[in-house]
Design a protein around this motif. Structure first.
Motif: not given
Length: 556
Positions: A211-223, A225-230, A239-247
């Motif tokens: 659901e859209r309700g809560p204040r949300t962030i996406v955290v992308a760790g290693a591996d 990939g593009a799914a986190a950006e999507e 989007l908080v994306a580590e440099v090793v995430s591919g995101s």
């Protein structure tokens, strides 16, 4: 059929692996594994697999890991019995925690030679314990059949068959312990009648609708990939994306995320975190995931089950549900991100000053430009140069050194293929993994170069990986070593505050005076020592050879 049941069984197993999608086999030489090795080389001559020979089993394991990292299809590694098999453990543990498919084919003595003091005989069944998704101690050829083992091993490694101990949809290492009796090999028929097939796809699982309700962030760790950006784009979430995430790309990437997670108006108001991959590079993310007022949705591809704060929910994948995006929430993060962008490129020349009719203005402009060209490299400039030189057809591997944390802190968004062994974040096997990635990504004439950025201790720890067989195709790879004379990462850890300087240096910093140029010469690699940004940019974009070591001296 040959005169050797071991040879027949090995050939049948390798054929079965090829029919189930295996294309890369790494071999370490040994007597007990000769039937497996000869079958692999035989199939390589038929053009259905690629064989890579490494004399060190630890190097072989990480080379296979790199091959599988790039292809996402299991690579098989063959070794003899005893300590040879034990040397596969580091790569196996990394593969388990990172969700990388790997096949461990360890030769062994038959049951009558176990537990009686026979040469090179140890307790191999189950030796990898919880770090394999599935393991089987096969019967001795002649006492039983190996038929079906290859198909099942590939399926479990891919996450396509849960098996007895695997996790549905999660890839990982599989161990086949393969005992044989003499004669250990025989002459194989010219044509083994193999037809190459494809590896099975991982088991599909239903996606969790958020659901859209809560204040949300996406955290992308290693591996991640593009799914986190999507998912960040679909949900209109930062989007908080580590440099090793591919995101670390797209419109929702948060620059300077550490500072913003510490900010009570941003990080302090987070209600939900969607985690993809394995985040390891910042204490701020770790602290966030421990908060008991934050709901965590974990989408992991490897390792054990997670329970970070008692409010963690595991999911195979997630999708954003219908509803209205919280534009105020996203906008606040994006404004903070824009103010945190760091530009590490060299200062542009002062064209007005250079073209000025005033002598003093021209002189000052020329001096400023010369100072910029001669400016010594630091860690920030080094990681920036490597990042800027790397493009989608290239590959970039980060070692578990101080440099990866610097890169994570200062580099901007860019869609490039990134790898790092962050499953357990060890320094071992970095060069071997990168070589596997390079070989796989450049197969069949593909363009691009693989760069691996690491510190001097990670380089020295894996220096044996520089030894490559002269009859194998040379990959295009640049090993960029930030050499600060020891383990300076410990200068920023707790031990630096508690240990006397002398003890810190001896036990942790471990200073050395190794001449990297001499190592490069011994192993047949091209070598450059570079001290300025201009020279580094030129070296990165104009490789002098297939295998190159670039040493960049750094201050402690």
């Amino acid at each position: 059929m040959t005169s050797s049941p071991a040879a027949d069984a090995a050939a049948s197993l390798l054929v079965e692996l090829v029919e189930n999608g295996i294309r890369d086999v790494v071999i370490s030489p040994g007597s007990r594994s000769q039937a497996l090795a000869l079958a692999a080389v035989h199939l390589a001559r038929q053009g259905v697999i690629r064989v890579h020979v490494r004399i060190d089993e630890r190097v072989a394991g990480f080379t296979a890991l790199g091959l599988a990292r790039e292809t996402r299809v299991p690579a098989a590694v063959i070794c003899t019995s005893g300590t040879a098999a034990a040397n596969l453990l580091p790569a196996t543990m990394e593969a388990f925690h990172a969700g990388i498919p790997l096949l461990l084919l360890t030769a062994d003595r038959p049951p009558e030679l176990r537990g009686v003091g026979a040469n090179q005989a140890t307790i191999q069944p189950g030796m990898f314990g919880a770090f394999v998704r599935w393991q089987r101690d096969a019967p001795v050829p002649g006492d039983g059949s190996w038929a079906g083992l290859g198909r099942e091993a590939v399926a479990v490694a891919m996450g396509a068959d849960a098996g007895a101990t695997a996790l549905p949809g999660i890839a990982g290492p599989v161990h086949l312990n393969l005992p044989t009796r003499e004669p250990l090999s025989g002459v194989l028929p010219a044509d083994l009648g193999v037809i190459a097939g494809d590896a099975p796809a991982p088991d599909a699982a239903d996606s969790l609708v958020l659901e859209r309700g809560p204040r949300t962030i996406v955290v992308a760790g290693a591996d991640a990939g593009a799914a986190a950006e999507e998912i960040a784009h679909a949900g209109s979430w930062p989007l908080v994306a580590e440099v090793v995430s591919g995101s670390r790309f797209g419109r929702h990437v948060v620059h300077g995320y550490r500072e913003h997670l510490r900010n009570g108006e941003l990080g302090g108001r987070i209600e939900r975190v969607i985690v993809l991959g394995h985040p390891t590079l910042s204490r701020e993310v770790t602290a966030l995931l421990r908060r008991d007022d934050v709901e965590v949705i974990a989408v992991r591809s490897g390792g054990e089950a997670l329970n970070l704060n008692g409010r963690t929910h595991a999911a195979a994948s997630v999708v954003a549900g219908p509803g209205t995006a919280d534009r105020d929430w996203l906008g606040a993060w994006m404004r903070a991100s824009a103010a945190s962008v760091i530009d590490l490129s060299e200062d542009a020349p002062d064209q007005d000053g250079l073209n000025s009719k005033d002598f003093a203005a021209r002189r000052d402009a020329v001096r400023a430009e010369l100072d910029a060209v001669r400016r010594p490299l630091d860690r920030e400039l080094l990681v920036d140069a490597v990042w800027r030189a790397t493009w989608p057809h290239d590959r970039l591997m980060f070692g578990s050194s101080r440099l990866v944390r610097v890169a994570d802190a200062v580099l901007g968004g860019k869609k490039v293929p990134v790898h790092a062994n962050r499953g357990l974040a060890g320094i071992d096997g970095t060069i071997a993994t990168a070589l596997g990635i390079a070989i796989a990504s450049q197969a069949d004439g593909a363009a691009g170069i693989t760069r691996v950025l690491l510190g001097d201790l990670a380089f020295l720890h894996d220096v044996g990986s520089l030894l490559l067989p002269p009859d194998e195709q040379e990959p295009r790879i640049q090993v960029i070593v930030g050499n600060d004379g020891g383990g300076t990462i410990f200068d920023s850890l707790e031990v630096a505050d508690s240990a006397p300087r002398e003890d810190l240096d001896r036990a942790f910093y471990t200073p050395h005076s190794v001449q990297l140029e001499q190592l490069a010469l011994a192993y047949g690699w091209d070598y450059q020592r570079i001290t300025t940004r201009t020279a580094l940019d030129q070296a990165l974009t104009s490789p002098v050879g297939g295998r190159q070591i670039i040493e960049v001296p750094l201050e402690r």
